[in-house]
Motif scaffolding. Sequence first.
Motif, PDB file in Angstrom:
ATOM      1  N   GLY A  20       0.793  -1.224   0.000  1.00  0.00           N
ATOM      2  CA  GLY A  20       0.000   0.000   0.000  1.00  0.00           C
ATOM      3  C   GLY A  20       0.826   1.275   0.000  1.00  0.00           C
ATOM      4  O   GLY A  20       0.282   2.358   0.150  1.00  0.00           O
ATOM      5  N   GLY A  21       2.130   1.159  -0.142  1.00  0.00           N
ATOM      6  CA  GLY A  21       3.024   2.325  -0.114  1.00  0.00           C
ATOM      7  C   GLY A  21       4.129   2.119   0.894  1.00  0.00           C
ATOM      8  O   GLY A  21       4.545   0.996   1.146  1.00  0.00           O
ATOM      9  N   MET A  83      13.583   2.174  -3.561  1.00  0.00           N
ATOM     10  CA  MET A  83      13.477   0.806  -3.036  1.00  0.00           C
ATOM     11  C   MET A  83      12.208   0.113  -3.539  1.00  0.00           C
ATOM     12  O   MET A  83      12.215  -1.075  -3.849  1.00  0.00           O
ATOM     13  N   THR A  84      11.121   0.873  -3.650  1.00  0.00           N
ATOM     14  CA  THR A  84       9.871   0.322  -4.184  1.00  0.00           C
ATOM     15  C   THR A  84      10.047  -0.073  -5.645  1.00  0.00           C
ATOM     16  O   THR A  84       9.647  -1.174  -6.054  1.00  0.00           O
TER      17      THR A  84
END
Length: 160
Positions: A20-21, A83-84
């Motif tokens: 979700g983030g 990183m995401t």
Amino acid sequence: MTIQAGDRVPNTKLFKVTPGGTEPVQSEDYFAGRTIALFSVPGAFTPTCSAKHLPGFVEKAAELKAKGIDEIACTAVNDAFVMTAWAKASDVGDSVTMLADGNGDFAKALGLEMDGSGFGLGVRGKRFSAVIADGVVKQLNVEGPGEFKVSTAEYMLESL
């Protein structure tokens, strides 16, 4: 001073990548009450990190968990957005939790920062792996400059 086996992980803020983030997390809370296989890379999307280090832990996740590891986490001195993106590009799924150390506070608190200015990287975290049980370092494997031997998933498996 560099952290050693037997030391408690210092408390700093990291950013955990979630579906979700991102969410802020204090390291003392994140490492409490379970056994974490942590590995640090000098940078997301860098050659050894992307071709060997992260994929090794993704591939060996089930074997590490079978040996008592509750969660596998990767940290780097990169922001949460990088990183995401790296997690998505590397198809990490839920095998490895990505922990962004954007300001390098965690790496500095561990005494495991390195100066990559000569390569245009600035201050980053050294390449290492650790087994952390309930906030205490049980095993620490720090690589020498340019090496990739003791921080691998395979080395950790052999050491458990």
